[in-house]
Design a protein around this motif. Sequence first.
Motif, PDB file in Angstrom:
ATOM      1  N   GLU A 105       0.893  -1.119   0.079  1.00  0.00           N
ATOM      2  CA  GLU A 105      -0.142  -0.007   0.101  1.00  0.00           C
ATOM      3  C   GLU A 105       0.869   1.165  -0.126  1.00  0.00           C
ATOM      4  O   GLU A 105       0.532   2.331  -0.576  1.00  0.00           O
ATOM      5  N   TYR A 106       1.859   1.168   0.815  1.00  0.00           N
ATOM      6  CA  TYR A 106       2.817   2.667   0.997  1.00  0.00           C
ATOM      7  C   TYR A 106       3.531   2.641  -0.399  1.00  0.00           C
ATOM      8  O   TYR A 106       3.571   3.722  -0.866  1.00  0.00           O
ATOM      9  N   ILE A 107       3.925   1.772  -1.028  1.00  0.00           N
ATOM     10  CA  ILE A 107       4.627   1.760  -2.311  1.00  0.00           C
ATOM     11  C   ILE A 107       3.855   2.108  -3.336  1.00  0.00           C
ATOM     12  O   ILE A 107       4.369   3.039  -4.299  1.00  0.00           O
ATOM     13  N   THR A 108       2.527   1.647  -3.351  1.00  0.00           N
ATOM     14  CA  THR A 108       1.905   2.092  -4.446  1.00  0.00           C
ATOM     15  C   THR A 108       1.331   3.506  -4.357  1.00  0.00           C
ATOM     16  O   THR A 108       1.270   4.061  -5.167  1.00  0.00           O
ATOM     17  N   SER A 109       1.071   4.031  -3.111  1.00  0.00           N
ATOM     18  CA  SER A 109       0.595   5.199  -2.953  1.00  0.00           C
ATOM     19  C   SER A 109       1.682   6.228  -3.487  1.00  0.00           C
ATOM     20  O   SER A 109       1.618   7.292  -4.169  1.00  0.00           O
ATOM     21  N   ASP A 122      -5.958   8.831   1.561  1.00  0.00           N
ATOM     22  CA  ASP A 122      -5.160   9.717   2.449  1.00  0.00           C
ATOM     23  C   ASP A 122      -5.673   9.286   3.921  1.00  0.00           C
ATOM     24  O   ASP A 122      -6.897   9.677   4.149  1.00  0.00           O
ATOM     25  N   TYR A 123      -4.962   8.747   4.700  1.00  0.00           N
ATOM     26  CA  TYR A 123      -5.236   8.371   6.222  1.00  0.00           C
ATOM     27  C   TYR A 123      -4.644   9.315   7.071  1.00  0.00           C
ATOM     28  O   TYR A 123      -4.922   9.001   8.329  1.00  0.00           O
ATOM     29  N   SER A 124      -4.633  10.685   6.728  1.00  0.00           N
ATOM     30  CA  SER A 124      -4.151  11.614   7.850  1.00  0.00           C
ATOM     31  C   SER A 124      -4.950  11.881   8.724  1.00  0.00           C
ATOM     32  O   SER A 124      -4.386  12.006   9.949  1.00  0.00           O
ATOM     33  N   ASP A 125      -6.188  11.697   8.574  1.00  0.00           N
ATOM     34  CA  ASP A 125      -7.290  11.930   9.699  1.00  0.00           C
ATOM     35  C   ASP A 125      -7.550  10.823  10.770  1.00  0.00           C
ATOM     36  O   ASP A 125      -8.307  10.787  11.581  1.00  0.00           O
ATOM     37  N   MET A 126      -6.612   9.670  10.467  1.00  0.00           N
ATOM     38  CA  MET A 126      -7.024   8.421  11.193  1.00  0.00           C
ATOM     39  C   MET A 126      -5.711   8.302  12.121  1.00  0.00           C
ATOM     40  O   MET A 126      -4.676   8.916  11.998  1.00  0.00           O
ATOM     41  N   LEU A 127      -6.044   7.658  13.282  1.00  0.00           N
ATOM     42  CA  LEU A 127      -4.991   7.349  14.247  1.00  0.00           C
ATOM     43  C   LEU A 127      -3.637   6.467  13.922  1.00  0.00           C
ATOM     44  O   LEU A 127      -4.256   5.524  12.949  1.00  0.00           O
ATOM     45  N   PHE A 128      -2.591   6.674  14.396  1.00  0.00           N
ATOM     46  CA  PHE A 128      -1.548   5.728  14.105  1.00  0.00           C
ATOM     47  C   PHE A 128      -1.494   5.584  12.467  1.00  0.00           C
ATOM     48  O   PHE A 128      -1.456   4.495  12.057  1.00  0.00           O
ATOM     49  N   ASN A 129      -1.361   6.684  11.684  1.00  0.00           N
ATOM     50  CA  ASN A 129      -1.173   6.782  10.254  1.00  0.00           C
ATOM     51  C   ASN A 129       0.507   6.990   9.955  1.00  0.00           C
ATOM     52  O   ASN A 129       1.063   7.681  11.001  1.00  0.00           O
ATOM     53  N   PHE A 130       1.055   6.557   8.896  1.00  0.00           N
ATOM     54  CA  PHE A 130       2.082   7.140   8.621  1.00  0.00           C
ATOM     55  C   PHE A 130       2.235   7.860   7.252  1.00  0.00           C
ATOM     56  O   PHE A 130       1.540   7.170   6.182  1.00  0.00           O
ATOM     57  N   GLN A 131       2.439   9.193   7.153  1.00  0.00           N
ATOM     58  CA  GLN A 131       2.235  10.020   6.180  1.00  0.00           C
ATOM     59  C   GLN A 131       1.080  10.091   5.313  1.00  0.00           C
ATOM     60  O   GLN A 131       0.998  10.503   4.179  1.00  0.00           O
ATOM     61  N   ARG A 133      -0.363   7.475   4.340  1.00  0.00           N
ATOM     62  CA  ARG A 133      -0.325   6.414   3.032  1.00  0.00           C
ATOM     63  C   ARG A 133      -0.670   4.944   3.748  1.00  0.00           C
ATOM     64  O   ARG A 133      -1.332   4.422   2.985  1.00  0.00           O
ATOM     65  N   ILE A 134      -0.677   4.773   4.924  1.00  0.00           N
ATOM     66  CA  ILE A 134      -0.872   3.657   5.737  1.00  0.00           C
ATOM     67  C   ILE A 134      -1.371   3.937   7.063  1.00  0.00           C
ATOM     68  O   ILE A 134      -0.887   4.723   7.695  1.00  0.00           O
ATOM     69  N   CYS A 135      -2.176   3.050   7.512  1.00  0.00           N
ATOM     70  CA  CYS A 135      -2.480   3.392   8.920  1.00  0.00           C
ATOM     71  C   CYS A 135      -2.799   2.107   9.845  1.00  0.00           C
ATOM     72  O   CYS A 135      -3.380   0.911   9.082  1.00  0.00           O
ATOM     73  N   LEU A 136      -2.828   2.094  11.177  1.00  0.00           N
ATOM     74  CA  LEU A 136      -3.027   0.775  11.725  1.00  0.00           C
ATOM     75  C   LEU A 136      -4.491   0.267  11.571  1.00  0.00           C
ATOM     76  O   LEU A 136      -4.610  -1.253  11.338  1.00  0.00           O
ATOM     77  N   GLU A 137      -5.541   0.783  11.416  1.00  0.00           N
ATOM     78  CA  GLU A 137      -7.026   0.267  11.455  1.00  0.00           C
ATOM     79  C   GLU A 137      -7.022  -0.587  10.073  1.00  0.00           C
ATOM     80  O   GLU A 137      -7.382  -1.511  10.073  1.00  0.00           O
ATOM     81  N   GLY A 138      -6.553  -0.037   8.932  1.00  0.00           N
ATOM     82  CA  GLY A 138      -6.332  -0.747   7.516  1.00  0.00           C
ATOM     83  C   GLY A 138      -5.510  -1.892   7.429  1.00  0.00           C
ATOM     84  O   GLY A 138      -5.641  -2.839   7.497  1.00  0.00           O
ATOM     85  N   LEU A 139      -4.288  -1.941   8.358  1.00  0.00           N
ATOM     86  CA  LEU A 139      -3.403  -2.933   8.288  1.00  0.00           C
ATOM     87  C   LEU A 139      -4.123  -4.179   9.258  1.00  0.00           C
ATOM     88  O   LEU A 139      -3.974  -5.263   8.851  1.00  0.00           O
ATOM     89  N   LEU A 140      -4.828  -3.620  10.359  1.00  0.00           N
ATOM     90  CA  LEU A 140      -5.190  -4.749  11.164  1.00  0.00           C
ATOM     91  C   LEU A 140      -6.539  -5.496  10.309  1.00  0.00           C
ATOM     92  O   LEU A 140      -6.801  -6.664  10.338  1.00  0.00           O
ATOM     93  N   ILE A 141      -7.467  -4.661   9.446  1.00  0.00           N
ATOM     94  CA  ILE A 141      -8.430  -5.051   8.681  1.00  0.00           C
ATOM     95  C   ILE A 141      -7.774  -6.284   7.535  1.00  0.00           C
ATOM     96  O   ILE A 141      -8.446  -7.408   7.367  1.00  0.00           O
TER      97      ILE A 141
END
Length: 199
Positions: A105-109, A122-131, A133-141
């Motif tokens: 996901e990060y490389i694709t972004s 863009d996950y900038s409004d989500m907790l535990f995101n990195f730039q 581009r990725i976020c913890l919630e999405g990774l857990l899903i």
Amino acid sequence: MRAYIEERKNEILAISPFADLNYERAYSATSLILMFFLFSFTGWIWEVLIHIIEDGMIINRGLLLGPWLPIYGTGGVLILMLLKRWRSQPLITMGLIMLLCGTVEYITSIGLEFFFGQRWWDYSDMLFNFQGRICLEGLLIFGIGGLFFIYLIAPKIDNLLQTVSQKAKMYLCVALSFLFVVDLIRSFLSPNMGFGITG
């Protein structure tokens, strides 16, 4: 007594709906290609449904015109190909799925932004995101979904595909691949952008 318990356990497993899963299997090239397209389509459906709920309208998500999001298909195929040796260890597998999907996901972004100057998420409004581009919630899903994919969904799909002739699967792979390449070329010339697609 132990032999008796083991025998009963094997009898129960034999009649269980999960008896034919054999999640340790190796997948054929045609199965992997067809699962790529199936999960690309499933990912597209998932994201369209999210936007129906959030925005009250159907939005064709992703860069491409067709009903597929190849990032989902790529993640699914890579999970099956690269994580096979850890399939007997579900917790380690889940962590590796999160790492693998996060990397894809990060490389694709970054790639999409480099080529087109746009972000498709863009996950900038989500907790535990990195730039953003990725976020913890999405990774857990992805991690939980990936486990279902490895241990239940992919084996069931592969069992179904094994009932189809190899010739028919080859024709289907060629037809889908042709349509995908045409869509990819068209979309690189004129990518899918706009409300609910790019930010």
